[in-house]
Design an enzyme around this catalytic site. Structure first.
Site, PDB file in Angstrom:
ATOM      1  N   ALA A 268      44.148  30.949  34.576  1.00 48.14           N
ATOM      2  CA  ALA A 268      44.010  30.732  36.018  1.00 48.14           C
ATOM      3  C   ALA A 268      43.110  31.803  36.642  1.00 48.14           C
ATOM      4  O   ALA A 268      43.097  32.948  36.178  1.00 48.14           O
ATOM      5  CB  ALA A 268      45.384  30.747  36.680  1.00 48.14           C
ATOM      6  N   PRO A 269      42.357  31.418  37.683  1.00 50.95           N
ATOM      7  CA  PRO A 269      42.324  30.108  38.354  1.00 50.95           C
ATOM      8  C   PRO A 269      41.393  29.075  37.716  1.00 50.95           C
ATOM      9  O   PRO A 269      41.155  28.024  38.296  1.00 50.95           O
ATOM     10  CB  PRO A 269      41.839  30.466  39.761  1.00 50.95           C
ATOM     11  CG  PRO A 269      40.940  31.638  39.533  1.00 50.95           C
ATOM     12  CD  PRO A 269      41.549  32.424  38.406  1.00 50.95           C
ATOM     13  N   ASP A 314      53.885  31.869  28.312  1.00 48.06           N
ATOM     14  CA  ASP A 314      53.655  33.312  28.395  1.00 48.06           C
ATOM     15  C   ASP A 314      53.148  33.774  27.036  1.00 48.06           C
ATOM     16  O   ASP A 314      53.912  33.871  26.069  1.00 48.06           O
ATOM     17  CB  ASP A 314      54.953  34.031  28.756  1.00 48.06           C
ATOM     18  CG  ASP A 314      54.759  35.536  28.962  1.00 48.06           C
ATOM     19  OD1 ASP A 314      53.677  36.040  28.611  1.00 48.06           O
ATOM     20  OD2 ASP A 314      55.687  36.184  29.465  1.00 48.06           O
ATOM     21  N   ASP A 343      41.683  36.633  28.757  1.00 50.44           N
ATOM     22  CA  ASP A 343      41.331  37.188  30.067  1.00 50.44           C
ATOM     23  C   ASP A 343      42.576  37.917  30.561  1.00 50.44           C
ATOM     24  O   ASP A 343      43.375  37.384  31.318  1.00 50.44           O
ATOM     25  CB  ASP A 343      40.908  36.066  31.015  1.00 50.44           C
ATOM     26  CG  ASP A 343      40.236  36.595  32.262  1.00 50.44           C
ATOM     27  OD1 ASP A 343      39.958  37.806  32.331  1.00 50.44           O
ATOM     28  OD2 ASP A 343      39.993  35.789  33.183  1.00 50.44           O
ATOM     29  N   CYS A 396      39.055  42.707  34.225  1.00 47.98           N
ATOM     30  CA  CYS A 396      38.285  43.085  35.416  1.00 47.98           C
ATOM     31  C   CYS A 396      38.692  44.503  35.823  1.00 47.98           C
ATOM     32  O   CYS A 396      38.794  44.826  36.997  1.00 47.98           O
ATOM     33  CB  CYS A 396      38.481  42.093  36.557  1.00 47.98           C
ATOM     34  SG  CYS A 396      40.192  41.813  37.049  1.00 47.98           S
TER      35      CYS A 396
END
Length: 443
Positions: A268-269, A314, A343, A396
């Site tokens: 997501a997203p 998960d 990610d 990130c």
């Protein structure tokens, strides 16, 4: 910043004209108060998603601005308030008003007057006098207060002290530029959907609409000026998506072959998921741990005309098999993947100009939790990768613990992991901050 429970706020301010500065200050204060109460800025902005359209954009700007420079606002309020202010909404109103005074220096009395009007919508108007007095004292003492703030690192750099210390240790030369980028407004980059148009064709469409842009990355166009998403030509039709140029590196680096079986963890997203599918036809499984976030992946794919399997799971949770190897808890069908994108959940330290609340909601100790979760995900999904397959680890974050140090430890644990490529993107004018490590399974 404290973390008390935060009550829900009404979607619209009572007794304020929808097109007034007072209305936008009131709405912006609702979002900031939510963050003061421990909620995300996204959750705070959602409080007025159905509020008056004429005030929403200004309210959003006020909320983002107040949180970007929260270090300065908090310092100044500490000097102006004789006792701590327990009412989060009033404190938030003062913060957004201080921000507006700095961005509208030519109209200080208008800002104060409208802030007092906004204060009238809180607690039956009981704080109108306090708001008026604090803001007028700020205007009178502004030069002295700013001089004092200049001697305080948190007030000067708009980042928590522990965050500054980490950046200074990790980037002794570059940390001032990283801080400056984190305090700036973010760029707006579009990613062209290859399946529906070409970058050249879409760039021409922008030019015809009077929108200046230039190519970045392999599929991106960097807009000269940000604009509302619903005003982007062809967005609703799936011609483009909004995605930072740095984030677009994920699909470029992993680059699975056509028809490959791909696992997208923490999807997501759906931006990176969609980019992979726009570039190649893939047998892709997208995972996420939260139902609402997984629904967003589906919505993203539907808008772009793409398909993938999605599953609620998960990826950090595993059962240990007889050999002692962690394996997924019930969602893997036993067929290896050719490529895996992790990610990973992280501190978001590379994207704070888009998520300024992260600076103030995070604590130094939170990094240990992120590092533990990242390692758990890597250990669970690595056995699912086919020999010769590639895994791209992405964050990130710009904190080394979550990036190079994490991969160093992983390679030490897994002798069949070969580091093929590594990229560290520090935030700058064209893109946010990201880290990528491409690994290949050798045996």
């Amino acid at each position: 910043m404290a973390r008390p429970a935060d009550p829900a706020a009404p979607a619209t301010p009572p007794a304020l004209a929808p097109d007034s500065l007072a209305c936008s200050l009131w709405l912006g204060a609702q979002a900031v108060a939510a963050v003061l109460g421990g909620r995300s800025l996204d959750a705070g902005l959602a409080l007025f998603a159905n509020g008056p359209a004429t005030a929403r954009a200004a309210a959003q700007d006020a909320a983002y601005g107040a949180l970007r420079r929260y270090g300065a606002g908090d310092f100044i309020l500490g000097r102006l308030l004789q006792t701590p202010l327990s009412q989060a909404e009033v404190r938030a109103l003062l913060l957004v008003s201080l921000y507006r005074l700095e961005t509208w220096p030519e109209a200080p009395h208008t800002v104060v007057d409208q802030a007092v009007s906004a204060a009238g919508a809180f607690a039956g108007g009981a704080f109108r006098g306090l708001v008026n007095g604090v803001l007028r004292n700020y205007l009178r003492q502004r030069e002295d207060l700013l001089r004092a703030a200049a001697a305080d690192p948190v007030a000067t750099h708009w980042h928590p002290d522990w965050w500054l210390a980490r950046l200074q240790r990790a980037y002794p030369e570059a940390w001032p530029q990283i801080i400056a980028a984190g305090n700036s407004a973010p760029p707006m980059c579009l990613r062209v959907n290859r399946r529906r148009t070409t970058r050249a064709e879409y760039e021409q469409r922008l030019a015809e609409a009077g929108i200046a842009a230039r190519p970045v990355a392999e599929d991106g166009l960097l807009l000269e000026r940000p604009m509302p998403v619903d005003a982007v030509p062809g967005f609703a039709e799936g011609l483009v998506s909004v995605q930072d140029a740095g984030a677009q590196r994920a699909a470029e680096l992993l680059a699975p072959a056509a028809g490959a079986r791909v696992l997208d963890v923490c999807s997501a997203p759906g931006g990176k998921t969609a980019h992979l599918l726009e570039r190649q036809s893939l047998d892709l499984l997208a995972l996420d741990v939260q139902p609402a976030r997984l629904r967003r992946v589906g919505e993203t794919l539907a808008r772009l005309g793409l398909t993938a399997k999605t599953h609620l799971a998960d990826a950090s949770q595993a059962v240990v098999d007889q050999s002692g190897t962690p394996a997924p808890a019930g969602w893997w069908d036993g067929v290896p993947f050719d490529a895996i994108l992790v990610d990973a959940p992280c501190s978001a330290s590379g994207v704070v100009r888009r998520h300024p609340d992260a600076k103030w909601l995070r604590r130094a100790g939170d990094l240990r939790g992120f590092v533990h979760t990242q390692a758990a995900i890597l250990d669970v999904v690595w056995p699912l990768l086919a020999v010769g397959g590639k895994l791209l680890y992405a964050t990130c974050s710009i904190f080394p613990e979550e990036n190079g140090a994490q991969i160093d430890a992983f390679v030490c644990r897994h002798g069949d992991a070969e580091r093929v490529a590594e990229e560290r993107l520090l935030p700058q004018a064209e893109h946010d901050g990201f880290y990528y490590a491409l690994l290949r399974k050798t045996a």
